[in-house]
Design a protein around this motif. Structure first.
Motif, PDB file in Angstrom:
ATOM      1  N   LYS A   4       0.798  -1.271   0.133  1.00 29.66           N
ATOM      2  CA  LYS A   4       0.134  -0.108   0.073  1.00 29.66           C
ATOM      3  C   LYS A   4       0.861   1.262  -0.116  1.00 29.66           C
ATOM      4  O   LYS A   4       1.959   1.235   0.593  1.00 29.66           O
ATOM      5  CB  LYS A   4      -0.997   0.046   1.006  1.00 29.66           C
ATOM      6  N   PRO A   5       0.454   2.266  -0.628  1.00 25.32           N
ATOM      7  CA  PRO A   5       1.229   3.571  -0.823  1.00 25.32           C
ATOM      8  C   PRO A   5       1.531   4.307   0.412  1.00 25.32           C
ATOM      9  O   PRO A   5       2.569   5.173   0.602  1.00 25.32           O
ATOM     10  CB  PRO A   5       0.474   4.336  -1.849  1.00 25.32           C
ATOM     11  N   PHE A   6       0.604   4.194   1.482  1.00 25.85           N
ATOM     12  CA  PHE A   6       0.904   5.040   2.696  1.00 25.85           C
ATOM     13  C   PHE A   6       0.859   4.060   3.762  1.00 25.85           C
ATOM     14  O   PHE A   6       0.034   2.991   3.783  1.00 25.85           O
ATOM     15  CB  PHE A   6      -0.435   5.715   2.813  1.00 25.85           C
ATOM     16  N   ARG A   7       1.369   4.664   5.039  1.00 27.36           N
ATOM     17  CA  ARG A   7       1.195   3.781   6.420  1.00 27.36           C
ATOM     18  C   ARG A   7       0.139   4.446   7.067  1.00 27.36           C
ATOM     19  O   ARG A   7      -0.494   3.275   7.466  1.00 27.36           O
ATOM     20  CB  ARG A   7       2.830   4.150   6.995  1.00 27.36           C
ATOM     21  N   ARG A   8      -0.052   5.488   6.886  1.00 26.70           N
ATOM     22  CA  ARG A   8      -1.180   6.224   7.841  1.00 26.70           C
ATOM     23  C   ARG A   8      -1.741   7.096   7.343  1.00 26.70           C
ATOM     24  O   ARG A   8      -1.339   8.026   6.558  1.00 26.70           O
ATOM     25  CB  ARG A   8      -0.508   6.883   9.058  1.00 26.70           C
ATOM     26  N   VAL A   9      -3.081   7.071   7.064  1.00 24.87           N
ATOM     27  CA  VAL A   9      -4.177   8.112   6.502  1.00 24.87           C
ATOM     28  C   VAL A   9      -4.959   8.459   7.488  1.00 24.87           C
ATOM     29  O   VAL A   9      -5.405   7.792   8.158  1.00 24.87           O
ATOM     30  CB  VAL A   9      -4.666   7.625   5.270  1.00 24.87           C
ATOM     31  N   PHE A  32      -5.504   2.027   0.406  1.00 25.81           N
ATOM     32  CA  PHE A  32      -4.253   2.712   0.083  1.00 25.81           C
ATOM     33  C   PHE A  32      -3.340   2.896   1.447  1.00 25.81           C
ATOM     34  O   PHE A  32      -2.337   3.350   1.328  1.00 25.81           O
ATOM     35  CB  PHE A  32      -4.594   4.131  -0.140  1.00 25.81           C
ATOM     36  N   ALA A  33      -3.809   2.391   2.460  1.00 25.22           N
ATOM     37  CA  ALA A  33      -3.144   2.711   3.783  1.00 25.22           C
ATOM     38  C   ALA A  33      -2.973   1.205   4.495  1.00 25.22           C
ATOM     39  O   ALA A  33      -4.084   0.758   4.685  1.00 25.22           O
ATOM     40  CB  ALA A  33      -3.617   3.914   4.746  1.00 25.22           C
ATOM     41  N   ASP A  34      -2.079   1.166   5.311  1.00 26.19           N
ATOM     42  CA  ASP A  34      -1.959   0.046   6.554  1.00 26.19           C
ATOM     43  C   ASP A  34      -2.686   0.420   7.495  1.00 26.19           C
ATOM     44  O   ASP A  34      -3.458  -0.294   8.185  1.00 26.19           O
ATOM     45  CB  ASP A  34      -0.360   0.058   6.931  1.00 26.19           C
ATOM     46  N   GLU A  35      -2.732   1.662   7.958  1.00 23.95           N
ATOM     47  CA  GLU A  35      -3.463   2.241   9.251  1.00 23.95           C
ATOM     48  C   GLU A  35      -4.365   3.427   8.621  1.00 23.95           C
ATOM     49  O   GLU A  35      -4.036   4.272   7.990  1.00 23.95           O
ATOM     50  CB  GLU A  35      -2.855   2.604  10.216  1.00 23.95           C
ATOM     51  N   VAL A  36      -5.800   3.244   8.895  1.00 19.79           N
ATOM     52  CA  VAL A  36      -6.730   4.418   8.737  1.00 19.79           C
ATOM     53  C   VAL A  36      -7.211   4.870   9.964  1.00 19.79           C
ATOM     54  O   VAL A  36      -7.765   4.314  10.833  1.00 19.79           O
ATOM     55  CB  VAL A  36      -7.909   4.106   7.980  1.00 19.79           C
ATOM     56  N   ALA A  89       4.145   9.648  14.963  1.00 17.05           N
ATOM     57  CA  ALA A  89       4.357   9.260  13.446  1.00 17.05           C
ATOM     58  C   ALA A  89       3.067   9.796  12.814  1.00 17.05           C
ATOM     59  O   ALA A  89       2.009   9.186  12.707  1.00 17.05           O
ATOM     60  CB  ALA A  89       4.187   7.554  13.303  1.00 17.05           C
ATOM     61  N   PRO A  90       3.174  10.971  12.309  1.00 18.88           N
ATOM     62  CA  PRO A  90       2.113  11.796  11.757  1.00 18.88           C
ATOM     63  C   PRO A  90       1.587  11.007  10.505  1.00 18.88           C
ATOM     64  O   PRO A  90       2.239  10.405   9.691  1.00 18.88           O
ATOM     65  CB  PRO A  90       2.609  13.178  11.188  1.00 18.88           C
TER      66      PRO A  90
END
Length: 256
Positions: A4-9, A32-36, A89-90
């Protein structure tokens, strides 16, 4: 390893954490994210723009893992998320919405949905605001947003998100098969004609007042959001803080 392209959204809105639009956005963001993370107002905060609670404390309810309901404005929500809950982790991306009703033209000045996205930009987070157009008297038909949110995100992320502004996306109020695609637009004046006040008596005979936005389309300026959505496109407008009237600035600069 995650593809996925993002770690956090981070997700926010102004209709409230229980609104249907943010649930649609949450399902799309999961691709798209590991964490939403969802940090949104506990109640409807439409029309508060970029307001922040400088003189009031904020209370927060935990609604599960990575979900927080804030008794404050959309800008409060984004600030709390970026500077407190996600401080170590922003988020890599902020998605705001999906708003019930358009945010077109002057509506973007009032919008808490856009205000949340602008707050993200202020805090260094790339941001996109999403809204579903509807007739003022109707409930929103979410089918276009549900159908197109993921492909629109894919296109915008592939193109690269700007650092200096947020993107304002409006889905048209049409059957899915009539949507013509994306159109890059300018803000323009939009659909707002003004503001009105309705006076109402409560059961004790005391008056209270409702302020409402008056809508009406008088013209469809070329390249504007209202033209794009009216013609069946998903409008995408880059918005920034700069609101200087350049022509007037030039004239006054010469005079003074």
């Amino acid at each position: 390893m995650s593809q996925k392209p993002f770690r956090r959204v981070l997700l926010a809105n102004d209709d409230g954490i229980d609104a249907p639009g943010i649930k649609i956005l949450e399902r799309a963001a999961a691709h798209f994210a590991d964490e939403v993370w969802v940090v949104a107002p506990a109640t409807d905060k439409s029309g508060v723009s970029n307001s922040v609670s400088l003189r009031e404390p904020l209370r927060v309810e935990s609604r599960g893992e990575r979900r927080f309901a804030v008794h404050g404005t959309p800008a409060d929500c984004v600030t709390l998320a970026v500077r407190h809950f996600m401080k170590e982790a922003p988020p890599d991306l902020l998605l705001s919405g999906i708003n019930s009703g358009s945010n077109i033209g002057f509506e973007t000045i009032l919008s808490g949905t856009v205000g949340a996205a602008m707050t993200g930009v202020l805090l260094g987070i790339p941001a996109i605001a999403f809204s579903q157009d509807k007739r003022q008297q109707d409930a929103p038909d979410w089918r276009v947003a549900e159908e197109f949110i993921q492909p629109v995100l894919e296109q915008l992320l592939h193109a690269g998100l700007p650092d200096e502004c947020c993107l304002n996306v409006n889905f048209p109020n049409l059957p899915c098969e009539q949507v013509k695609g994306l159109k890059i637009s300018r803000q323009g004046i939009g659909k707002v004609k003004g503001l009105d006040v309705t006076e109402t008596a409560d059961p004790h005979g005391e008056n209270y007042y409702w302020i409402r936005v008056e809508h009406g389309i008088d013209e469809l300026p070329e390249h504007s959001e209202v033209e794009a959505v009216h013609k069946g496109y998903i409008s995408v407008t880059p918005l920034t803080y700069e609101r200087t009237a350049v022509a007037t600035w030039e004239r006054l600069k010469q005079l003074f």
